[in-house]
Design an enzyme around this catalytic site. Structure first.
Site, PDB file in Angstrom:
ATOM      1  N   LYS A 157      23.323   3.473  30.581  1.00 52.20           N
ATOM      2  CA  LYS A 157      23.709   3.756  29.193  1.00 52.20           C
ATOM      3  C   LYS A 157      22.643   3.224  28.240  1.00 52.20           C
ATOM      4  O   LYS A 157      22.327   2.041  28.246  1.00 52.20           O
ATOM      5  CB  LYS A 157      25.059   3.106  28.887  1.00 52.20           C
ATOM      6  CG  LYS A 157      25.494   3.194  27.426  1.00 52.20           C
ATOM      7  CD  LYS A 157      26.775   2.412  27.172  1.00 52.20           C
ATOM      8  CE  LYS A 157      27.089   2.305  25.695  1.00 52.20           C
ATOM      9  NZ  LYS A 157      28.296   1.471  25.429  1.00 52.20           N
ATOM     10  N   LYS A 198      32.516  -0.328  13.508  1.00 50.03           N
ATOM     11  CA  LYS A 198      32.854  -1.645  14.033  1.00 50.03           C
ATOM     12  C   LYS A 198      32.967  -2.666  12.898  1.00 50.03           C
ATOM     13  O   LYS A 198      32.376  -2.479  11.828  1.00 50.03           O
ATOM     14  CB  LYS A 198      31.768  -2.130  15.000  1.00 50.03           C
ATOM     15  CG  LYS A 198      31.675  -1.376  16.302  1.00 50.03           C
ATOM     16  CD  LYS A 198      30.537  -1.933  17.141  1.00 50.03           C
ATOM     17  CE  LYS A 198      30.427  -1.211  18.477  1.00 50.03           C
ATOM     18  NZ  LYS A 198      31.553  -1.531  19.360  1.00 50.03           N
ATOM     19  N   ASP A 233      23.514  -2.826  23.389  1.00 50.00           N
ATOM     20  CA  ASP A 233      24.313  -1.764  23.993  1.00 50.00           C
ATOM     21  C   ASP A 233      23.477  -0.821  24.851  1.00 50.00           C
ATOM     22  O   ASP A 233      24.005   0.134  25.413  1.00 50.00           O
ATOM     23  CB  ASP A 233      25.052  -0.977  22.908  1.00 50.00           C
ATOM     24  CG  ASP A 233      26.371  -0.398  23.397  1.00 50.00           C
ATOM     25  OD1 ASP A 233      26.906  -0.899  24.404  1.00 50.00           O
ATOM     26  OD2 ASP A 233      26.873   0.549  22.768  1.00 50.00           O
ATOM     27  N   ASP A 243      33.742   5.212  18.543  1.00 48.06           N
ATOM     28  CA  ASP A 243      33.188   3.977  19.114  1.00 48.06           C
ATOM     29  C   ASP A 243      33.326   3.947  20.629  1.00 48.06           C
ATOM     30  O   ASP A 243      32.836   3.034  21.276  1.00 48.06           O
ATOM     31  CB  ASP A 243      33.866   2.749  18.484  1.00 48.06           C
ATOM     32  CG  ASP A 243      33.126   1.454  18.794  1.00 48.06           C
ATOM     33  OD1 ASP A 243      31.910   1.528  19.065  1.00 48.06           O
ATOM     34  OD2 ASP A 243      33.754   0.384  18.772  1.00 48.06           O
ATOM     35  N   ARG A 267      30.747   6.524  27.145  1.00 51.32           N
ATOM     36  CA  ARG A 267      31.238   7.483  28.150  1.00 51.32           C
ATOM     37  C   ARG A 267      30.835   8.913  27.801  1.00 51.32           C
ATOM     38  O   ARG A 267      30.688   9.756  28.682  1.00 51.32           O
ATOM     39  CB  ARG A 267      32.749   7.342  28.294  1.00 51.32           C
ATOM     40  CG  ARG A 267      33.543   7.709  27.072  1.00 51.32           C
ATOM     41  CD  ARG A 267      34.933   7.102  27.053  1.00 51.32           C
ATOM     42  NE  ARG A 267      34.872   5.662  26.778  1.00 51.32           N
ATOM     43  CZ  ARG A 267      35.950   4.878  26.747  1.00 51.32           C
ATOM     44  NH1 ARG A 267      37.156   5.379  26.977  1.00 51.32           N
ATOM     45  NH2 ARG A 267      35.812   3.586  26.499  1.00 51.32           N
TER      46      ARG A 267
END
Length: 498
Positions: free
Chosen positions: A266, A278, A289, A348, A352
């Protein structure tokens, strides 16, 4: 950092720091005993006074020990001998790494490789020791205006053993150093701020790595993704001014006909949450991330340096997740590369959405197995904390490989269920599925979502949201799970001398 493995005893070594290990309350043996004999019992006398804590990893620095040719002796506690195991060993070598990385000596001789953990061998010990010492020297100053030109710490390390040096032991040292170098790359990428480490920067890093190690690297642009129908991935990229990149790396260490292991990382280089914004507190940590992507790049660096006889493909979908006039909105429906439609209930839950198209793309390689790595869910941090990565899979044998690799490397994972009953939570009135499953079992429902795109092959998902970085005073990327992934790929080679 240079590592050399030698056979000998420590008392005549001329070095800046000599490291020996001792068990709490026990008789001295090995290197510590040889050193004590040369010092006419002085070392034992000092320890008998209680200057060294019994806890594994406690250290005591001695200067100009009589009978020794070295400047300093670092005594490291191995804990109680009847409790000596993996954890005590790691505590001891990590404490050693910290001490030699921060001290004034530029060279060190470390006499810990003969302290064999029950159930382990000298090769395992040397690999873990080398990795710990090299990783302990890691520093990040790329974004500081003033560099520390006079860094403290060792640059030359002798690993001293009383045993005959085998070819396997030398391989273990090389592997340990290669894994540490892979971790350093992953840390560098994770620690860079998002205005430096953009999707384009990740792509450039992959291309540079490919040039250095003769890897085949391809970077797909937005237009290429559109032609492939990657509507899910592109929906995340819509709010960002940074162009998305889809990076494909190929390492060929085996025959062309051998099916590859595929690693998917990712690569959200910054995650604001998109329209589902967020909270502001600690949002700076969302630069981490992309640590899944960083771990794939770090693992490729490690396996290429080692020269594993294995075929491996790395896939990195990279983009920012930003709010804006063009950003995807909650309630939007997008079509993935697989043709399945997704109702985006929360922007958010974007990781996926980029991974699912990458997992569909992975089918074209006819993989032996696929492992994706993602900082995917806060729920995993709640469930497992910062100790273990979450593991979910459609194949129990693959799970066992990864769990065993995690235990061997100390980069552990823990398996969570992937039962069909959880799939019910992803129902949508307007699409084939929603991208979230509600309040409960967030780590599991995220993996259930990904599982819908992995039916063509054996697949495992590593949720590293709790393990890829640490917060607080020691804030920074950890380099995990590069050790786990590299150990897993070494195991897949089926050759101890690979």
């Amino acid at each position: 950092m240079e590592f050399t493995i030698k056979t000998g005893t420590p008392e005549k070594l001329q070095t800046g720091t000599l490291v020996v290990g001792v068990f709490a309350g026990g008789k001295l043996d090995g290197a510590a005993l040889a050193l004590d004999n040369a010092a006419n019992g002085k070392l034992a006398a000092i320890l008998a006074r209680g200057d060294l804590d019994e806890k594994a990893g406690a250290t005591l620095m001695l200067h100009d020990l009589k009978g020794s040719a070295c400047e300093r002796v670092l005594v490291v506690s191995l804990g109680k001998q009847d409790e000596f195991g993996d954890k005590a060993w790691r505590d001891a070598i990590n404490a050693t790494a910290k001490a030699v990385a921060s001290g004034p000596a530029t060279d060190a001789a470390i006499c810990l490789a003969d302290s064999i953990v029950p159930g382990r061998d000298a090769e395992w010990a040397l690999q873990q020791l080398t990795r710990a010492i090299a990783d302990g020297a890691y520093r990040f100053d790329a974004t500081k205006s003033k560099k520390d030109e006079k860094r403290r710490g060792v640059t030359d390390v002798v690993l001293l053993t009383a045993n005959r040096i085998s070819a396997g032991m030398e391989v273990a040292v090389r592997r340990g150093q290669a894994i540490a170098e892979g971790m350093a790359l992953a840390k560098d990428l994770g620690n860079l701020p998002a205005n430096f480490c953009t999707p384009t920067y990740l792509a450039e890093t992959a291309l540079a790595l490919g040039k250095q190690h003769k890897l085949k690297v391809e970077v797909l642009e937005r237009e290429d993704m559109e032609k492939l129908g990657m509507g899910s991935l592109l929906s995340v990229a819509r709010g960002s001014h940074q162009p998305p990149k889809f990076i494909v790396m190929r390492y060929k260490g085996a025959k062309s006909k051998d099916r590859p292991v595929v690693l998917v990382g990712k690569g959200i280089t910054f995650d604001t949450g998109g329209i589902s914004l967020k909270p502001g507190a600690e949002m700076d940590e969302m630069k981490f991330d992309m640590c899944g992507a960083a771990s794939v790049l770090g693992t490729f660096k490690a396996i290429a340096s080692i020269g594993l006889p294995l075929n491996v493909v790395g896939i990195i979908p990279a983009t920012e997740n930003m709010p804006g006039g063009g950003a995807t909105k909650p309630g939007d429906v997008v079509t993935s590369m697989s043709g399945q439609t997704i109702e985006i209930l929360n922007t958010d839950a974007e990781g996926r959405l980029i991974l699912c198209d990458a997992l569909t793309y992975a089918e074209r390689f006819n993989p032996a197995c696929v492992v994706d790595i993602a900082t995917l869910t806060g729920a995993c941090v709640v469930a497992l904390g910062k100790i273990a990565s979450g593991l979910l899979t459609n194949d129990d044998a693959l799970a066992r490989e990864l769990l065993d690799s995690g235990t061997a490397s100390g980069d552990r994972a823990w398996q969570l269920p992937l039962w069909d009953e959880y799939q019910e939570l992803l129902k949508s009135n307007f699409a084939d599925m929603g991208n979230i499953g509600g309040r409960f079992a967030g780590t599991i429902t995220a993996a259930c979502f990904l599982a819908r795109f992995t039916k063509a092959y054996k697949w495992a998902h590593l949720d590293v949201a709790g393990t890829a970085w640490v917060s607080g005073d020691a804030k920074g990327a950890t380099g995990r799970p590069v050790p786990l992934l590299t150990e897993f790929l070494i195991g897949r080679c089926g050759s101890a001398e690979a």
